[in-house]
Motif scaffolding. Structure first.
Motif, PDB file in Angstrom:
ATOM      1  N   ARG A  89     -22.150 -19.921   1.219  1.00  0.00           N
ATOM      2  CA  ARG A  89     -21.188 -19.966   1.614  1.00  0.00           C
ATOM      3  C   ARG A  89     -21.194 -18.748   2.882  1.00  0.00           C
ATOM      4  O   ARG A  89     -19.986 -18.924   3.734  1.00  0.00           O
ATOM      5  CB  ARG A  89     -19.294 -19.204   0.710  1.00  0.00           C
ATOM      6  CG  ARG A  89     -19.316 -20.017  -1.154  1.00  0.00           C
ATOM      7  CD  ARG A  89     -18.817 -19.321  -1.854  1.00  0.00           C
ATOM      8  NE  ARG A  89     -18.363 -21.083  -2.960  1.00  0.00           N
ATOM      9  CZ  ARG A  89     -17.389 -20.530  -3.925  1.00  0.00           C
ATOM     10  NH1 ARG A  89     -16.452 -19.914  -3.734  1.00  0.00           N
ATOM     11  NH2 ARG A  89     -17.338 -21.288  -4.207  1.00  0.00           N
ATOM     12  N   HIS A  92     -22.352 -20.424   5.911  1.00  0.00           N
ATOM     13  CA  HIS A  92     -21.253 -21.383   6.263  1.00  0.00           C
ATOM     14  C   HIS A  92     -20.037 -20.326   7.029  1.00  0.00           C
ATOM     15  O   HIS A  92     -19.338 -20.629   8.024  1.00  0.00           O
ATOM     16  CB  HIS A  92     -20.143 -22.657   4.915  1.00  0.00           C
ATOM     17  CG  HIS A  92     -19.397 -22.877   5.731  1.00  0.00           C
ATOM     18  ND1 HIS A  92     -19.245 -24.177   5.678  1.00  0.00           N
ATOM     19  CD2 HIS A  92     -17.444 -23.249   5.554  1.00  0.00           C
ATOM     20  CE1 HIS A  92     -18.352 -24.790   6.423  1.00  0.00           C
ATOM     21  NE2 HIS A  92     -16.763 -23.792   5.886  1.00  0.00           N
ATOM     22  N   ARG A  93     -19.988 -19.381   6.351  1.00  0.00           N
ATOM     23  CA  ARG A  93     -18.982 -17.541   7.287  1.00  0.00           C
ATOM     24  C   ARG A  93     -19.509 -17.556   8.076  1.00  0.00           C
ATOM     25  O   ARG A  93     -18.524 -18.007   9.126  1.00  0.00           O
ATOM     26  CB  ARG A  93     -18.589 -16.730   5.992  1.00  0.00           C
ATOM     27  CG  ARG A  93     -18.153 -16.779   7.058  1.00  0.00           C
ATOM     28  CD  ARG A  93     -16.390 -16.382   7.042  1.00  0.00           C
ATOM     29  NE  ARG A  93     -15.757 -15.181   7.824  1.00  0.00           N
ATOM     30  CZ  ARG A  93     -14.903 -14.577   7.645  1.00  0.00           C
ATOM     31  NH1 ARG A  93     -14.755 -14.914   6.414  1.00  0.00           N
ATOM     32  NH2 ARG A  93     -13.876 -13.173   7.863  1.00  0.00           N
ATOM     33  N   ALA A  95     -21.398 -19.334  10.417  1.00  0.00           N
ATOM     34  CA  ALA A  95     -20.979 -20.491  11.052  1.00  0.00           C
ATOM     35  C   ALA A  95     -20.193 -21.299  12.092  1.00  0.00           C
ATOM     36  O   ALA A  95     -19.728 -21.111  12.473  1.00  0.00           O
ATOM     37  CB  ALA A  95     -21.984 -21.689  10.686  1.00  0.00           C
ATOM     38  N   GLN A  96     -19.180 -20.703  10.907  1.00  0.00           N
ATOM     39  CA  GLN A  96     -17.540 -21.038  11.871  1.00  0.00           C
ATOM     40  C   GLN A  96     -17.481 -19.636  12.440  1.00  0.00           C
ATOM     41  O   GLN A  96     -17.116 -19.850  13.830  1.00  0.00           O
ATOM     42  CB  GLN A  96     -16.807 -20.738  10.189  1.00  0.00           C
ATOM     43  CG  GLN A  96     -16.337 -21.824   9.113  1.00  0.00           C
ATOM     44  CD  GLN A  96     -15.442 -21.904   8.655  1.00  0.00           C
ATOM     45  OE1 GLN A  96     -15.417 -20.530   8.086  1.00  0.00           O
ATOM     46  NE2 GLN A  96     -14.749 -22.789   8.425  1.00  0.00           N
ATOM     47  N   ASP A  97     -18.170 -18.109  12.079  1.00  0.00           N
ATOM     48  CA  ASP A  97     -17.686 -17.004  12.780  1.00  0.00           C
ATOM     49  C   ASP A  97     -18.119 -17.394  14.417  1.00  0.00           C
ATOM     50  O   ASP A  97     -17.639 -17.516  15.684  1.00  0.00           O
ATOM     51  CB  ASP A  97     -18.032 -15.736  12.984  1.00  0.00           C
ATOM     52  CG  ASP A  97     -17.077 -15.362  11.568  1.00  0.00           C
ATOM     53  OD1 ASP A  97     -16.405 -16.183  10.641  1.00  0.00           O
ATOM     54  OD2 ASP A  97     -17.917 -14.539  10.121  1.00  0.00           O
ATOM     55  N   GLY A  99     -18.871 -20.452  15.815  1.00  0.00           N
ATOM     56  CA  GLY A  99     -17.863 -22.063  16.460  1.00  0.00           C
ATOM     57  C   GLY A  99     -18.668 -22.874  16.306  1.00  0.00           C
ATOM     58  O   GLY A  99     -19.158 -23.980  16.868  1.00  0.00           O
ATOM     59  N   THR A 101     -20.286 -26.345  14.150  1.00  0.00           N
ATOM     60  CA  THR A 101     -19.574 -27.423  13.263  1.00  0.00           C
ATOM     61  C   THR A 101     -20.995 -28.502  12.872  1.00  0.00           C
ATOM     62  O   THR A 101     -21.384 -28.941  13.613  1.00  0.00           O
ATOM     63  CB  THR A 101     -18.269 -28.053  13.726  1.00  0.00           C
ATOM     64  OG1 THR A 101     -18.390 -28.095  14.692  1.00  0.00           O
ATOM     65  CG2 THR A 101     -16.833 -26.659  13.966  1.00  0.00           C
ATOM     66  N   GLU A 148     -25.920 -26.757   9.766  1.00  0.00           N
ATOM     67  CA  GLU A 148     -25.328 -25.170  10.226  1.00  0.00           C
ATOM     68  C   GLU A 148     -26.347 -24.386   9.750  1.00  0.00           C
ATOM     69  O   GLU A 148     -26.187 -23.819  11.310  1.00  0.00           O
ATOM     70  CB  GLU A 148     -24.740 -24.973   8.463  1.00  0.00           C
ATOM     71  CG  GLU A 148     -23.188 -25.551   8.368  1.00  0.00           C
ATOM     72  CD  GLU A 148     -21.677 -24.755   7.334  1.00  0.00           C
ATOM     73  OE1 GLU A 148     -21.227 -25.447   8.451  1.00  0.00           O
ATOM     74  OE2 GLU A 148     -22.783 -24.591   7.127  1.00  0.00           O
ATOM     75  N   LEU A 152     -27.209 -22.717  13.968  1.00  0.00           N
ATOM     76  CA  LEU A 152     -26.578 -21.365  14.106  1.00  0.00           C
ATOM     77  C   LEU A 152     -27.455 -20.924  14.737  1.00  0.00           C
ATOM     78  O   LEU A 152     -27.239 -19.874  15.900  1.00  0.00           O
ATOM     79  CB  LEU A 152     -26.146 -21.316  12.374  1.00  0.00           C
ATOM     80  CG  LEU A 152     -26.208 -19.300  12.712  1.00  0.00           C
ATOM     81  CD1 LEU A 152     -24.801 -18.972  13.293  1.00  0.00           C
ATOM     82  CD2 LEU A 152     -25.807 -18.510  11.337  1.00  0.00           C
ATOM     83  N   ALA A 172     -21.913 -11.837   7.805  1.00  0.00           N
ATOM     84  CA  ALA A 172     -21.105 -12.282   7.371  1.00  0.00           C
ATOM     85  C   ALA A 172     -21.001 -12.319   6.103  1.00  0.00           C
ATOM     86  O   ALA A 172     -19.851 -12.233   5.050  1.00  0.00           O
ATOM     87  CB  ALA A 172     -21.480 -14.025   7.241  1.00  0.00           C
TER      88      ALA A 172
END
Length: 214
Positions: A89, A92-93, A95-97, A99, A101, A148, A152, A172
């Motif tokens: 988790r 994943h956070r 990676a989201q931050d 950008g 995918t 990811e 990243l 994160a």
């Protein structure tokens, strides 16, 4: 495969024990093994993940003695599984931050390439079970997280062994305000790693799998 093996180690295996620096709260919410970003990882969910690995280990060996050896070799499975669930988790956070995918097609391409290298789908599932305690039904999820991590690191202009990458995970971790049930230890946000309350732990999971290089 060098980067892929390193990333597999990152997202699926126990990371070396870190000094107890930060405990995010005194008690996890009732019934939770951990709380990550306000969402609970329940004890039941953790036990289900451990049971998946144990069932896969049981199916992969011929007799009780071999199964007993597999269980003994993964004696810290519950704690390392929780470590992986939380770190997944966190990654994943991060990676989201950034950008980042990952598409389903990319996951399938990675899986197909790995299957070719190790000798087929079953060989890949066996390798991931033995090396990283990943049950076959979780393999695609694991590969997605590996991608990811790889993407990243590339976005940050580094690799998964460098401080810049771990700084992103640390940031994160702080945002997710991770709280572990004390029975499983604490979460060190600086190291993005679980730490035991009393006794540091370390499990040797550095051996390369089939078709992989150290």
């Amino acid at each position: 495969m060098h980067r892929r093996r390193r990333t597999a180690f990152l997202v699926t295996a126990a990371i070396a024990a870190a000094p107890l620096l930060t405990a995010c709260g005194n008690d996890a919410r009732p019934g939770a093994a951990a709380v990550v970003g306000g969402q609970r990882i329940t004890v039941a969910q953790l036990e289900d993940r451990v049971d998946e690995v144990r069932a896969a280990q049981r199916a992969a060996v011929r007799d009780d003695a071999q199964y007993a050896q597999a269980v003994a070799r993964t004696g810290t499975l519950t704690r390392t599984t929780l470590q992986s669930m939380v770190l997944d988790r966190v990654l994943h956070r991060a990676a989201q931050d950034a950008g980042v995918t990952v598409s389903r097609k990319e996951v399938q391409q990675m899986r197909t390439g790995l299957e070719r290298q190790v000798g087929g789908a079953q060989a890949l599932e066996t390798a991931w079970l033995e090396q990283y305690d990943v049950a076959p039904e979780r393999l695609d999820d694991n590969l997605r997280l590996q991608l990811e991590a790889q993407k990243l690191a590339e976005k940050l202009g580094t690799d998964t062994s460098r401080p810049e990458f771990w700084k992103a995970l640390s940031e994160a971790s702080k945002k997710l305000d991770i709280d572990l049930n004390p029975r499983y230890g604490t979460w060190d946000v600086d190291k993005s790693s679980r730490a035991d309350v009393k006794t540091p732990w370390l499990r040797d999971v550095t051996a390369a799998g089939p078709g992989q290089t150290a």
